[in-house]
Design a protein around this motif. Structure first.
Motif, mmCIF file in Angstrom:
data_model
loop_
_atom_site.group_PDB
_atom_site.id
_atom_site.type_symbol
_atom_site.label_atom_id
_atom_site.label_comp_id
_atom_site.label_asym_id
_atom_site.label_seq_id
_atom_site.Cartn_x
_atom_site.Cartn_y
_atom_site.Cartn_z
ATOM 1 N N ASP A 1 0.814 -1.220 0.000
ATOM 2 C CA ASP A 1 0.000 0.000 0.000
ATOM 3 C C ASP A 1 0.848 1.271 0.000
ATOM 4 O OD1 ASP A 1 0.485 -1.251 2.557
ATOM 5 O OD2 ASP A 1 -0.706 0.300 3.517
ATOM 6 N N HIS A 2 2.115 1.142 0.339
ATOM 7 C CA HIS A 2 3.025 2.294 0.369
ATOM 8 C C HIS A 2 3.937 2.362 -0.858
ATOM 9 C CE1 HIS A 2 2.173 3.177 4.697
ATOM 10 N NE2 HIS A 2 1.844 1.895 4.657
ATOM 11 N N THR A 3 3.897 1.322 -1.703
ATOM 12 C CA THR A 3 4.923 1.211 -2.748
ATOM 13 C C THR A 3 4.427 0.948 -4.163
ATOM 14 O OG1 THR A 3 5.176 -1.160 -2.262
ATOM 15 C CG2 THR A 3 6.645 0.377 -1.097
ATOM 16 N N PHE A 4 3.219 0.443 -4.338
ATOM 17 C CA PHE A 4 2.804 0.022 -5.679
ATOM 18 C C PHE A 4 2.565 1.196 -6.632
ATOM 19 C CE2 PHE A 4 1.190 -4.638 -5.343
ATOM 20 C CZ PHE A 4 2.381 -5.007 -4.759
ATOM 21 N N GLY A 5 2.608 2.423 -6.123
ATOM 22 C CA GLY A 5 2.512 3.584 -6.999
ATOM 23 C C GLY A 5 3.855 4.069 -7.503
ATOM 24 N N LEU A 6 4.941 3.418 -7.079
ATOM 25 C CA LEU A 6 6.286 3.877 -7.419
ATOM 26 C C LEU A 6 6.521 4.004 -8.928
ATOM 27 C CD1 LEU A 6 8.840 2.133 -5.002
ATOM 28 C CD2 LEU A 6 8.867 4.537 -5.685
#
Length: 238
Positions: free
Chosen positions: A71-76
């Motif tokens: 939830d903190h990383t898949f938008g990278l």
């Protein structure tokens, strides 16, 4: 999603329990701007960046990841900026980048314990099309501490101990007495919500030494420093 102003230099988006979208942070001074966490999808991060633009705020120059969880990383992959994370975060993201993202593969990872049900359920809420998932590591590493000068507003990115995840990074803004903490104070979701008392005490002691008044967690409203320390002490007295 709404953009909240905490101080003249610090903004954040509220968390959303639908699809488990965490808080995203923003720090800016007279120079560069820092984004905290990349969101759980391109849709999440893009919406946040649009809110910044609509508020007349400059585009972030860098994004700092607090820990590896989806939830903190898949938008990278959608961010057009320099990205930073702990080496252990990048190691895990590289591993996840090799995974297949389809119904059968995801079900198998839950069955064999590689993934947890909570994450699987929320990934499916966020992604109507699972094939749109793309996992990449950050470009740069933060081992112990990295400082970004936001034009008179330095941001200290610190690796601190955590029972939640060993790769946890906090973003400390001393001039504003604000600390973005991600999920650093939480349980270990991937080991049956266990909690290391040793790591919890080490985190408590590290946080106690930092001069901040407000902590911004990944999945709740900002909280006073003493409330955060009191929460951690509750596990130490059991």
């Amino acid at each position: 999603m709404q953009l909240k102003k905490l101080t003249d230099h610090i903004y954040y988006s509220e968390h959303d329990t639908s699809g488990d979208r965490p808080v995203l942070g923003y720090i800016a001074g007279g120079g560069m701007a820092v984004m905290v966490d990349a969101g759980n999808s391109a849709a999440h991060s893009t919406t946040f960046l649009k809110l910044l633009q609509e508020s007349g705020l400059k585009k972030p120059d860098v994004c700092v990841i607090t820990h590896w969880h989806w939830d903190h990383t898949f938008g990278l992959h959608s961010l057009d900026m320099e990205t930073y994370a702990h080496p252990k975060t990048n190691e895990k993201l590289r591993e996840m980048g090799t995974w297949e993202w389809n119904d059968n593969a995801m079900r198998e990872r839950v069955r064999n314990g590689t993934e947890i049900t909570f994450a699987d359920e929320n990934i499916r809420i966020e992604y109507a099309d699972l094939t749109q998932i793309k996992v990449i590591p950050a470009v740069h590493s933060i081992t112990d501490e990295t400082v970004f000068d936001c034009g008179g507003i330095p941001c200290r990115c610190l690796h601190l101990p955590s029972a939640h995840s060993d790769d946890s990074i906090v973003v400390y803004v001393p001039e504003e007495k604000v600390l973005f903490i991600g999920d650093i104070y939480g349980d270990d979701f991937y080991h049956d919500h266990s909690r290391s008392v040793e790591k919890t005490k080490a985190l408590h002691d590290a946080l106690a030494e930092l001069d901040f008044s407000t902590a911004i967690p990944g999945h709740s409203q900002p909280i006073p420093k003493e409330n955060l320390l009191q929460f951690l002490r509750g596990f130490l007295s059991e």
